[in-house]
Design an enzyme around this catalytic site. Structure first.
Site, PDB file in Angstrom:
ATOM      1  N   PRO A  72       3.760 -10.715  -9.344  1.00 47.04           N
ATOM      2  CA  PRO A  72       3.508  -9.583  -8.304  1.00 47.04           C
ATOM      3  C   PRO A  72       2.477  -8.511  -7.765  1.00 47.04           C
ATOM      4  O   PRO A  72       2.458  -7.488  -8.589  1.00 47.04           O
ATOM      5  CB  PRO A  72       4.381  -8.706  -7.358  1.00 47.04           C
ATOM      6  CG  PRO A  72       5.335  -9.650  -9.002  1.00 47.04           C
ATOM      7  CD  PRO A  72       4.807 -10.593  -9.799  1.00 47.04           C
ATOM      8  N   CYS A  73       1.828  -8.144  -6.280  1.00 48.56           N
ATOM      9  CA  CYS A  73       0.658  -7.659  -6.553  1.00 48.56           C
ATOM     10  C   CYS A  73       0.634  -5.748  -5.446  1.00 48.56           C
ATOM     11  O   CYS A  73       0.118  -5.368  -5.034  1.00 48.56           O
ATOM     12  CB  CYS A  73      -0.788  -8.115  -5.511  1.00 48.56           C
ATOM     13  SG  CYS A  73      -0.462  -9.189  -3.921  1.00 48.56           S
ATOM     14  N   GLN A  74       1.601  -6.073  -4.399  1.00 48.80           N
ATOM     15  CA  GLN A  74       1.967  -5.522  -3.767  1.00 48.80           C
ATOM     16  C   GLN A  74       1.495  -3.999  -3.968  1.00 48.80           C
ATOM     17  O   GLN A  74       1.832  -2.947  -3.403  1.00 48.80           O
ATOM     18  CB  GLN A  74       3.539  -5.148  -2.558  1.00 48.80           C
ATOM     19  CG  GLN A  74       3.234  -6.697  -1.889  1.00 48.80           C
ATOM     20  CD  GLN A  74       4.405  -7.763  -2.936  1.00 48.80           C
ATOM     21  OE1 GLN A  74       3.775  -7.787  -4.178  1.00 48.80           O
ATOM     22  NE2 GLN A  74       4.577  -8.733  -2.156  1.00 48.80           N
TER      23      GLN A  74
END
Length: 312
Positions: A72-74
């Site tokens: 996950p990059c958020q």
């Protein structure tokens, strides 16, 4: 055939790129139920395990040549909150390390936002780098843009990390070279074909009127972000993000019938998914847009995977 274990698989963009390059996916994991529905619709249900990776014992994960993860990059995105490892989603990277330590793949492949390198003054990237080095991996990484490496006019820049357990493999590996971009974004679209009403800004609300009044130039795609419209004069599609699930954050254009968002099919095309890839009819349009934005540009993955296969 070389084998791949895929974490945070989403709708299968990384899996698809590796499959196109001749790899076999033997195990994949995704937490989001809606994304799992899309994955199974396109890949079947032979190896996808639905659930939180934190609750899955490494003893249940098979050994493989490649461990792939678009974690996950958020938490690291410049457009997001940027909380990094202080965000529970950010700490999911350490699940990659846990699994890598257990199954000992020859190669670890990671994809994330380009801002990962700059986040927290570089300390986040250093933590990721050091964690892999401590497992004995030699790290190669490069930032690559979709419009430069996939011949797709989307301004999507991501960092790709390829970590090798063997120095000789690392020395042989080369990232793919840039390739020419042969078309602009509008050349990929059909402006004389009416799309379903759901895509058009046609309601008599202040926001819809603002979008219709702002999006005038048929030569370009506009980026709607937080309700404000900006024309992209570089003839490319803006980066497709999870937030495009709402009309207030979308890629928008004017066709012969009005002002509308990119359709789901057009959005998949700008991510390089093949024509036969689509969503089951149980998926809400909101979730489908989110899944596309959270995915990857498949041809970039395929080209890196092809170089990995040559190296092996």
């Amino acid at each position: 055939m070389y084998s791949v274990v895929s974490l945070f698989a989403g709708i299968g963009g990384i899996c698809l790129g590796f499959k196109q390059a001749g790899f076999k996916i033997i195990w994949a994991n995704e937490k989001d139920h809606s994304a799992c529905l899309t994955y199974r619709h396109n890949f079947g249900n032979d190896y996808l395990i639905e659930g939180d990776i934190r609750n899955i014992s490494e003893a249940h994960i098979p050994h493989a040549d490649i461990l792939a993860a678009g974690f996950p990059c958020q938490s690291f995105s410049a457009a997001g909150a940027g909380r990094g490892f202080s965000d529970p989603r950010g700490t999911l990277f350490f699940e990659v390390i846990r699994v890598a330590k257990a199954i000992q793949p020859r190669i670890v492949f990671l994809e994330n936002v380009e801002n990962l390198m700059e986040h927290d003054n570089g300390r986040t990237f250093q933590t990721i780098y050091s964690s892999l080095v401590e497992l004995g991996y030699i790290i190669r990484y490069q930032a690559m843009a979709t419009h430069e490496y996939a011949n797709i006019p989307q301004t999507r820049r991501r960092i790709y990390i390829v970590a090798f357990a063997d120095l000789e493999l690392s020395d042989r590996f080369r990232f793919p070279e840039p390739i020419p971009l042969t078309s602009g974004a509008m050349e990929c679209l059909k402006l004389d074909e009416r799309k379903p009403d759901i895509y058009y800004y046609s309601e008599d609300t202040p926001f819809d009127r603002y979008i219709r009044d702002s999006v005038k130039d048929r030569r370009y795609i506009y980026r709607i972000f937080n309700g404000s419209a900006r024309k992209l004069t570089n003839s490319k599609c803006p980066t497709l993000t999870a937030s495009m699930s709402t009309p207030r954050n979308a890629a928008v254009l004017r066709d012969d019938f009005g002002v509308r968002r990119l359709t789901l099919r057009e959005s998949l095309k700008f991510q390089g998914f093949p024509a036969e890839f689509y969503f089951p009819n149980t998926i809400k349009i909101h979730d489908a847009y989110k899944q596309i934005g959270n995915s990857v540009s498949v041809p970039v993955i395929r080209r890196i995977a092809e170089e990995i296969r040559k190296t092996l």
